[in-house]
Design an enzyme around this catalytic site. Structure first.
Site, mmCIF file in Angstrom:
data_model
loop_
_atom_site.group_PDB
_atom_site.id
_atom_site.type_symbol
_atom_site.label_atom_id
_atom_site.label_comp_id
_atom_site.label_asym_id
_atom_site.label_seq_id
_atom_site.Cartn_x
_atom_site.Cartn_y
_atom_site.Cartn_z
ATOM 1 N N LYS A 60 -35.517 -4.343 -15.238
ATOM 2 C CA LYS A 60 -34.972 -5.610 -15.743
ATOM 3 C C LYS A 60 -33.501 -5.433 -16.126
ATOM 4 C CE LYS A 60 -39.386 -7.620 -16.902
ATOM 5 N NZ LYS A 60 -40.258 -6.429 -16.668
ATOM 6 N N THR A 67 -21.899 -1.584 -14.791
ATOM 7 C CA THR A 67 -23.031 -0.792 -15.283
ATOM 8 C C THR A 67 -24.270 -1.029 -14.415
ATOM 9 O OG1 THR A 67 -22.097 -1.015 -17.498
ATOM 10 C CG2 THR A 67 -24.360 -0.239 -17.366
ATOM 11 N N GLN A 173 -52.036 -10.023 -20.827
ATOM 12 C CA GLN A 173 -51.210 -11.141 -21.261
ATOM 13 C C GLN A 173 -51.909 -12.493 -21.094
ATOM 14 O OE1 GLN A 173 -46.840 -11.171 -20.584
ATOM 15 N NE2 GLN A 173 -47.207 -9.348 -19.377
#
Lengths: 211, 211
Positions: A60, A67, A173
């Protein structure tokens, strides 16, 4: 028909390899995240790579372009086949991951909407749709959409067209797999498999989604 | 007066330690990100920890709460003093990092707004303000605001009250340090120092912000 992607979010290298190995016949890809990579190193790709399944680095990635590129370069030069980045940090950041993926012959999927309860707090009012369009514009290979909200998976899949939609949030979940398996290109399942006493048997229970 | 925080985004462990060591007298903290940690391992904290400066893990953590917690636990049990997480994945995700930080006696800073050009694409129309309020509500120790937009640093610092505001984007990204140093609690500088032929001399040039 959807792929079954194992989210290998265990922290211990030996256990990760054992679970993945046991599940080989029942899964189509392995997704690892920072919990495993921080404890075992990016080199876990060498061990998991021997299982001959696509290996997805679900980092993610959500930093500035420079970067993001440095992260993606390390991921692909370590042997991963795909990377997951966020779209929220904007087009240039996502593009850094997508371009790097393609330079290495890999794929990049962009998170359009997240699966947890807090995932609607900022991903709302057209933002997931905007991120999906951004992903298509930038030639991403797919988007991530939440199995916990099957109607959103359907909507975003429609928007994504020929791009893949991978969907996490089943099991621990609370997502309902029956609804999502008919729509998404891949279902991402973690805890329901790797926390099971018999991960292979747990994975086998999902075999119907792959037919 | 602001702190000078060295963003140590080099990929090579030996060079990272050499640069940080040379800069000790001129910096107040060291920030490492995934580029260095993926190549050197979280254990780079052992080496950098010997320099007796606070060590910040700038991982821009942006996952679901369960994964965020697993990442933060590894960060703090490896000896880091602080972590940087994103706020856009929602309150529960940020909370997982903040709570874990505090359990370990560490700190957590939340990205309110990013410093690169794409950083305004989704961080706009009150979203950075909403994330700043979320950070305060969740007892975060500070927020990250972009030195490339000094007026935003001033606005978010005003909103953040007694919480710290750390600001990246000086130098390579084009931020003007004069404006931001008077407002922010800490200025984060990377490439202008670590890409210099003489990093210590480059860091020393910023010494006036610390007085």
């Amino acid at each position: 028909m959807a792929q079954l992607i194992l989210a290998l979010d265990v922290m211990e290298k030996r256990s990760a390899i054992a679970i993945a190995t046991a599940c080989i016949p029942c899964i189509d890809a392995i997704k690892v995240g920072y919990p495993l990579v921080l404890s075992s190193g990016l080199g876990i790709a060498d061990d998991l790579g021997q299982l001959d399944l696509p290996l997805i680095a679900d980092f993610k990635v959500a930093d500035i372009p420079n970067t993001n590129r440095l992260i993606a370069e390390q991921v692909f030069s370590s042997g991963y086949d795909a990377i997951i980045c966020h779209g929220f940090p904007g087009r240039d950041s996502a593009m850094a991951c997508i371009e790097t993926a393609h330079e290495y012959g890999g794929e990049c999927y962009v998170v359009a909407e997240m699966s947890h309860p807090g995932g609607t707090e900022f991903f709302h009012d057209g933002i997931p749709e905007e991120i999906t369009r951004l992903a298509i514009d930038c030639d991403a290979d797919g988007v991530i959409a939440p199995a916990t909200r099957p109607e959103r998976v359907a909507y975003l899949k429609n928007l994504a067209g020929d791009r893949k939609v991978y969907s996490p949030g089943i099991g621990a979940q609370g997502g309902e797999i029956e609804k999502v398996a008919a729509i998404a290109d891949g279902i991402i399942i973690g805890r329901s498999i790797y926390e099971s006493a018999d991960p292979a048997a747990a994975a086998r229970q999902y075999d119907w989604i792959r037919r």
